[in-house]
Structure formats: structure tokens, C-alpha cells
Design an enzyme around this catalytic site. Structure first.
Site, PDB file in Angstrom:
ATOM      1  N   PHE A 247      35.038   0.815  44.327  1.00 12.39           N
ATOM      2  CA  PHE A 247      35.050  -0.168  45.414  1.00 12.39           C
ATOM      3  C   PHE A 247      35.795  -1.405  44.933  1.00 12.39           C
ATOM      4  O   PHE A 247      35.454  -1.976  43.901  1.00 12.39           O
ATOM      5  CB  PHE A 247      33.634  -0.560  45.862  1.00 12.39           C
ATOM      6  CG  PHE A 247      33.662  -1.487  47.044  1.00 12.39           C
ATOM      7  CD1 PHE A 247      33.895  -1.007  48.324  1.00 12.39           C
ATOM      8  CD2 PHE A 247      33.518  -2.866  46.870  1.00 12.39           C
ATOM      9  CE1 PHE A 247      33.974  -1.860  49.411  1.00 12.39           C
ATOM     10  CE2 PHE A 247      33.590  -3.728  47.960  1.00 12.39           C
ATOM     11  CZ  PHE A 247      33.808  -3.221  49.231  1.00 12.39           C
TER      12      PHE A 247
ATOM     13  N   LYS B 218      31.445 -12.024  42.227  1.00  4.07           N
ATOM     14  CA  LYS B 218      30.034 -12.082  42.634  1.00  4.07           C
ATOM     15  C   LYS B 218      29.194 -13.162  41.937  1.00  4.07           C
ATOM     16  O   LYS B 218      28.785 -14.118  42.574  1.00  4.07           O
ATOM     17  CB  LYS B 218      29.403 -10.712  42.463  1.00  4.07           C
ATOM     18  CG  LYS B 218      29.943  -9.737  43.508  1.00  4.07           C
ATOM     19  CD  LYS B 218      29.092  -8.507  43.648  1.00  4.07           C
ATOM     20  CE  LYS B 218      29.374  -7.757  44.918  1.00  4.07           C
ATOM     21  NZ  LYS B 218      30.511  -6.856  44.887  1.00  4.07           N
TER      22      LYS B 218
ATOM     23  N   ASP C 214      38.158  -4.244  37.166  1.00  2.00           N
ATOM     24  CA  ASP C 214      37.468  -4.948  38.240  1.00  2.00           C
ATOM     25  C   ASP C 214      36.033  -5.176  37.767  1.00  2.00           C
ATOM     26  O   ASP C 214      35.210  -4.272  37.778  1.00  2.00           O
ATOM     27  CB  ASP C 214      37.521  -4.097  39.517  1.00  2.00           C
ATOM     28  CG  ASP C 214      36.728  -4.723  40.673  1.00  2.00           C
ATOM     29  OD1 ASP C 214      35.953  -5.663  40.430  1.00  2.00           O
ATOM     30  OD2 ASP C 214      36.882  -4.242  41.811  1.00  2.00           O
TER      31      ASP C 214
HETATM   32  C1  LIG Z   1      31.723  -6.673  45.737  1.00  2.00           C
HETATM   33  C2  LIG Z   1      32.892  -6.077  45.044  1.00  2.00           C
HETATM   34  C3  LIG Z   1      34.210  -6.318  45.463  1.00  2.00           C
HETATM   35  C4  LIG Z   1      34.527  -7.121  46.717  1.00  2.00           C
HETATM   36  O1  LIG Z   1      34.093  -8.431  46.667  1.00  2.00           O
HETATM   37  P1  LIG Z   1      34.085  -9.323  48.017  1.00  2.00           P
HETATM   38  O2  LIG Z   1      33.690 -10.682  47.526  1.00  2.00           O
HETATM   39  O3  LIG Z   1      33.108  -8.704  48.944  1.00  2.00           O
HETATM   40  O4  LIG Z   1      35.467  -9.297  48.561  1.00  2.00           O
HETATM   41  C5  LIG Z   1      35.233  -5.769  44.723  1.00  2.00           C
HETATM   42  N1  LIG Z   1      34.995  -5.029  43.622  1.00  2.00           N
HETATM   43  C6  LIG Z   1      33.751  -4.781  43.185  1.00  2.00           C
HETATM   44  C7  LIG Z   1      33.546  -3.980  41.945  1.00  2.00           C
HETATM   45  C8  LIG Z   1      32.659  -5.275  43.885  1.00  2.00           C
HETATM   46  O5  LIG Z   1      31.414  -4.993  43.474  1.00  2.00           O
END
Ligand SMILES: *Cc1c(COP(=O)(O)O)cnc(C)c1O
Length: 396
Positions: A137, A251, A222
């Protein structure tokens, strides 16, 4: 407005993209949140790994209030001490070279993808492909949902931007077959969060690093969910003994105040010059003051150590639950305070039952209960959570 009226108003006026629970939250303190009727909930979701120092931490509240009273925003045409300080901290903590600040995770990844494309283009014509993992994600913008290896997030938004390839996570042979001279970057979550708390096999990520170096491809981690201490180290990659070329954060970084970042090595960051990227709000002094306070609190309260200790305790207690309820629980895994418990069936009902008993948890990937509590929780919070979860499992 009472809870019913608030829900009805929201349903009438807010775009219906969220499948929300019938719960209206009002405030929080530490590891607990309260609904508008005053009911108390132990928070093992923390706004999806966001509230890493819990709710309403007095030092974070004071830092935000103090900054708001001075200057909230002034545009990136000017310097601020808050932004410079945060950039310095993030570079020193990561061991990388330069930072860019945005407002969310998707924006951080979008920036990382742009930087990798620009860097790749300068290295060789046609070097623009990005290889990512299935069940990953990476966000909801057009490029990041294309990087996301889950068709459900892409459906209906075609045509998607070209140049993204997906391979199964932890499958080195599949990655070797996908990476070529055309690859500008391999983009991975070191631990997949939304995909079900999937940990890398021993040696997998180091082999990915090597493969990237062979092809002159960048490695983008990420760490939007795993970064800022979630795994018991500031960055998850510190567990594996090497660095990526670009890492993204969001986050937990602002303790709840929106902020995202990508950090690149100096060599890679040099691909960007004035005008190549930007943001109106990104790195504003309010968000930076919050992030600076979060980093200071983490150091003062030794939250990396706490995440390791309480995380190990959580894993142990969940493993005991698995032994007690083998018919319901298929497996438990995690690192620090990102922990997943795989169920033998969909977990949504369990989440609702826990909520009714005053516990907020989350289910991801359909059948994995995900525990991403604040990093300053204590063993007694784990015990309280296990007590509620056992009651719910008893009734299954
Ligand atoms: C939550 C998340 C995102 C997206 O972050 P947003 O602030 O919702 O755009 C991207 N990568 C990972 C691994 C995430 O957990």
C-alpha cells in the site's frame, strides 16, 4: 448535536468513501479515547499508527499551541527555524542526505517516485520503471495507487500511469525476473502494513539491495507506517544493516498533525533543483514544530526501547492467546509495536465486538487483526487489551 445527529449530518454531507463504525469520538488522553457520550476506549489503533505518543501529550499540545501563537504558515519562499531543525534531525537520524516535507504519506511517496524517475532519466534513456510488491500500500494519488499492488484501489481509475510492475513480496526470483536496466527504482514497505503485517524473510531485503545496486536502480523504502520508531528502531531498515536510497515517512511523524517526508541520499537528491518539486503547505512551521516535539519526546521518554519491550510482551501475550484459541487464531507476527494476528476467518465482527467492550483495534487484509498502539503504552495496557480480546474470543 448528539452522536446520532452527528452521524446523520456527516452521512448527508460527507463523500461516502469511508465504511465508518458507528462511533463518534470526542477527545483522548494517553492510550485512551472517549466518545461524545463519555464512553472510554483503549486505543490499539492510534489513528492507524499515527498517534505515536498517545493522545493529548502535554508537551506536544504545548509545542503546537506555542507555534500557532507565533506563525502557522509562511510559504516555502522563506526559511524557518522549525523546518531547518526538523530537516537536520531527519537527515541525522536516517543517515541519508536531504529531506523534502509534504503533508501526507501519498505525497511523500509521490515525491519519491518523481525523484526516482528524474534520477533514472538522467542515468539512461528509458530507465523509468518502478517495481513494487503485491499486497503493498503506497497511497491514493494516481501514481501511488498505481504503485500499490492491490487491484481494488486501482479499479475505475484507468488509464493508470505506465511503468509500474508488481511481484510477490519475499519472492527474490520474481524480483530478479522483473528488474532490468529499465528499472529506476524498487519500492517496498520493509514490513507490509495494510497488506496484513507481512514481515520480510531473513536475507530478502539485503538481496533486494544488492539487486538494485547491480542494475543501478534505487531502493525506495516506504516507511510511512514502520518509520518513526514503530518497530523499535527509528527506521525499520536499521534492523537489516543497510540503507535505502530514499525513505518515506508520514503517519507517526507529527503525532497526529499532518506531515509527510521523503529523505534521499545526497547523490540521489542532486537530481532535483529549484522548481523541480514543491508544496504550498509542506513543511510549514506548525507541522514542523509538532514533528520536532514528537522526536524530542521520543528521545526523552526512551520510546524506542519501550516499543521494543512492550512489543515483545504484546507478541508473547498474543502467542499465548493463539495457544488458547487455536481454532480462531492462525498465527501471530510483528516487530516492535506493529503486530498482526491472523485469524481463521474474517475479522470485522471481532473488531465490532471489541469496540462494544471499549477496545479499538483494526482488521486489515480481511483476516489480520492489526495492533499499532501508541509507542508509550505500558504492559498494563496490553493486559487490559488481552482481557477484552479473550472475552470476545470466548464468545466466538
Ligand atoms: C498510510 C500509508 C500510506 C498513505 O498515507 P496517506 O497519508 O494516507 O496518504 C502509504 N504507505 C504506507 C505504507 C502507509 O501505511
Amino acid at each position: 448535536m448528539n452522536a446520532k445527529e452527528i452521524m446523520a449530518t456527516d452521512q448527508e454531507y460527507y463523500l461516502p468513501v469511508f465504511a465508518r463504525y458507528p462511533l463518534v469520538l470526542s477527545h483522548g488522553r494517553g492510550a485512551y479515547v472517549y466518545d461524545v457520550e463519555g464512553r472510554k476506549y483503549l486505543d490499539f489503533l492510534a489513528g492507524i499508527a499515527v498517534n505515536i505518543i498517545g493522545h493529548a501529550h502535554p508537551k506536544l499540545v504545548a509545542a503546537i499551541a506555542e507555534q500557532a501563537g507565533k506563525i502557522i504558515h509562511c510559504s516555502n519562499l522563506y526559511y524557518t527555524a522549525q523546518q531547518a531543525t526538523l530537516a537536520e534531525s531527519l537527515v541525522k537520524l536516517s543517515g541519508l542526505g536531504k529531506v523534502f516535507l509534504g503533508n501526507s504519506g501519498a505525497e511523500a511517496n509521490e515525491g519519491a517516485v518523481k525523484l526516482a524517475r528524474k534520477y533514472g532519466k538522467a542515468a539512461a534513456a528509458g530507465k523509468f520503471e518502478i517495481v513494487a510488491a503485491e499486497h503493498s500500500f503506497h497511497g491514493r494519488t494516481l501514481a501511488t495507487l498505481t504503485a500499490t499492488g492491490q487491484p481494488k484501489y486501482q479499479k475505475g481509475y484507468e488509464p493508470l500511469p505506465p511503468g509500474f510492475i508488481h511481484v510477490p513480496f519475499n519472492d527474490l526470483e520474481a524480483l530478479k525476473a522483473a528488474v532490468s536496466e529499465k528499472t529506476c527504482a524498487v519500492m517496498l514497505e520493509p514490513i507490509q502494513g495494510e497488506g496484513g503485517v507481512n514481515l520480510p524473510d531473513a536475507g530478502y531485503l539485503a538481496a533486494v539491495r544488492e539487486l538494485c545496486d547491480t542494475y543501478g536502480a534505487l531502493l525506495i523504502f516506504d516507511e510511512i507506517q514502520t518509520g518513526v520508531g514503530r518497530t523499535g528502531k527509528m527506521f525499520a531498515y536499521e534492523h537489516f544493516g543497510f540503507k535505502p536510497d530514499i525513505v518515506t515517512l508520514a503517519k507517526g511523524l507529527g503525532g497526529g498533525v499532518p506531515i509527510g517526508a521523503f529523505i534521499a541520499s545526497d547523490r540521489v537528491a542532486a537530481a532535483f533543483g529549484p522548481g523541480d518539486h514543491g508544496s504550498t503547505f509542506g513543511g510549514n512551521p506548525l507541522a514542523c514544530a509538532a514533528a520536532n516535539a514528537v522526536l524530542a519526546i521520543m528521545a526523552e521518554e526512551e520510546l524506542l526501547e519501550n516499543a521494543r519491550q512492550v512489543g515483545a510482551y504484546l507478541l508473547e501475550k498474543l502467542s499465548e492467546l493463539q495457544a488458547r484459541y487455536p481454532g480462531h487464531i492462525a498465527g501471530v507476527r510483528g516487530l516492535g509495536l506493529i503486530v498482526g494476528m491472523k485469524l481463521t476467518r474474517p475479522g470485522k465482527d471481532l473488531v465490532v465486538s471489541c469496540m462494544e467492550r471499549g477496545l479499538i483495534i483494526n482488521c486489515t487484509a480481511g483476516d489480520v487483526l492489526r495492533f499499532v498502539p501508541p509507542l508509550n503504552i505500558q504492559q498494563r495496557h496490553v493486559d487490559e487489551m488481552i482481557g477484552i480480546l479473550s472475552e470476545v474470543l470466548d464468545e466466538c
